[in-house]
Design a protein around this motif. Sequence first.
Motif, mmCIF file in Angstrom:
data_model
loop_
_atom_site.group_PDB
_atom_site.id
_atom_site.type_symbol
_atom_site.label_atom_id
_atom_site.label_comp_id
_atom_site.label_asym_id
_atom_site.label_seq_id
_atom_site.Cartn_x
_atom_site.Cartn_y
_atom_site.Cartn_z
ATOM 1 N N GLY A 58 0.876 5.867 1.387
ATOM 2 C CA GLY A 58 0.118 4.630 1.496
ATOM 3 C C GLY A 58 -1.188 4.739 2.245
ATOM 4 N N GLN A 106 2.282 3.602 7.604
ATOM 5 C CA GLN A 106 1.975 4.499 6.491
ATOM 6 C C GLN A 106 2.201 5.958 6.867
ATOM 7 N N THR A 116 1.383 2.673 -3.259
ATOM 8 C CA THR A 116 0.180 3.064 -3.989
ATOM 9 C C THR A 116 -0.219 4.484 -3.617
ATOM 10 N N LEU A 152 0.819 -1.207 0.000
ATOM 11 C CA LEU A 152 0.000 0.000 0.000
ATOM 12 C C LEU A 152 0.848 1.251 0.000
ATOM 13 N N ALA A 153 2.025 1.160 0.619
ATOM 14 C CA ALA A 153 2.895 2.334 0.703
ATOM 15 C C ALA A 153 3.366 2.770 -0.672
#
Length: 437
Positions: free
Chosen positions: A96, A90, A24, A21-22
């Motif tokens: 993220g 995050q 993205t 996720l980081a």
Amino acid sequence: MSVTSRRRRFAAIAIASAAVLATTACGDDSSAESADPNAPVTLIVDVFGDQGFGYESLYEQYKKDHPNVTIQERGKGLGLGDYNTRLTQQITAGSGAGDIVALEEGTIVQFYAQADKFVNLADEGANDLKANYLPWKWEQGTTPDGKVLGLGTDVGSMAICYRTDLFKAANLPTDREEVGKLWPTWDAFIEQGVKFAAADPKNKFVDSATNFFNVVLSQTAGAGTGYTYYDKSNKLVLDTNPDVQTAFNLTTKMIDAKLSNNLQSFSNEWNAGFKNGTFATIACPAWMTGVIKGQAGDAAAGKWDVAKAPGNGGNWGGSFLGVPKSSKHQKAAAELAKYLTSAQSQIEVFKKLGNLPSQPAALNDPAVTAATNDYFSNAPIGKIFAAGATELKPVYLGPKNQAVRTAVENALRAVEQGQAADAAWKDALKNGAAAGK
């Protein structure tokens, strides 16, 4: 696979997911927020819990009113502990996280020190909303130097939720008014549990030691020192706060009476306990009603009811919505956060999940005050939860509250597994002190 192995595996997956996720970016691929208020915007909202935050219909209405906005929600079904691990990574990394992130009351305090990584919502007009909130709820969402880190969603006014069928089988009253009279104090609650255990050797009276402890601590500290593991100067006082010792002792007394089902909250086994009806009561802040319905399912409708908790009031739980500075759409995210936490939105969430509003205008609305819940035997949940909500006494939570709380909860789980209470208390002090540094 053992419970521990499953948890470790899930935690590993959550951490791995955080790394993905980081990489993205939040929202769309634009490098900066567009000056055009009608430009297409995608906003990601991060929540936690099996039931989420009940925002689905609110998203749809917001998108109708703002056709340029697309909303994506993440995190529903993710436990609070794993969610916080991911969010902490995050925020520290500066990438993220969602455009809007949920911040639980026990963890928002840890982000006070990282307020520079969140949008100060005061800069987006949030101070105009201050008078709309319960004063202490607003204070919890604000850093000591006045930055508005998060807008309040709900509060956790307390009750006891109980299985009427198990009470009836144990020859205990089932009428909620009569049930509430059984336990004017927590000691009386334990005494009733002993009666239940004598009549029903198969099922347990209480779901877990930790839920019992957290409710007793919140109530005791609210009426006592006003804080739990840290005093209001952020000094760790785990070993000197009498309220913590009182709650710990009451909990071990309950365990010694063999009333606990020895389940870890929000675990798969705990969820199965609802479905299988293996315990008769659970400490029940307003938001817990949604959890119970979601886990026990349709088969248990009408088998649950809600009664007054022992003692007087108390608050456990409640969350906030914040906007990380990593968001490329900070203004749009702030507007959505204000909408999702408005009085009318809080009323809609209450109708769906039972989460009790944190704004007096919503608390005093007939949709809340006159509300009943057919799943809980038509219990007047508005009267039970909302009547005293404006008088709730909040408890101050320090910067590493969650870490210290986990250490104390682990000690109580050890008592459930047979460790002596005195030895467990020493472990709680030792491990809590290490976690709270």
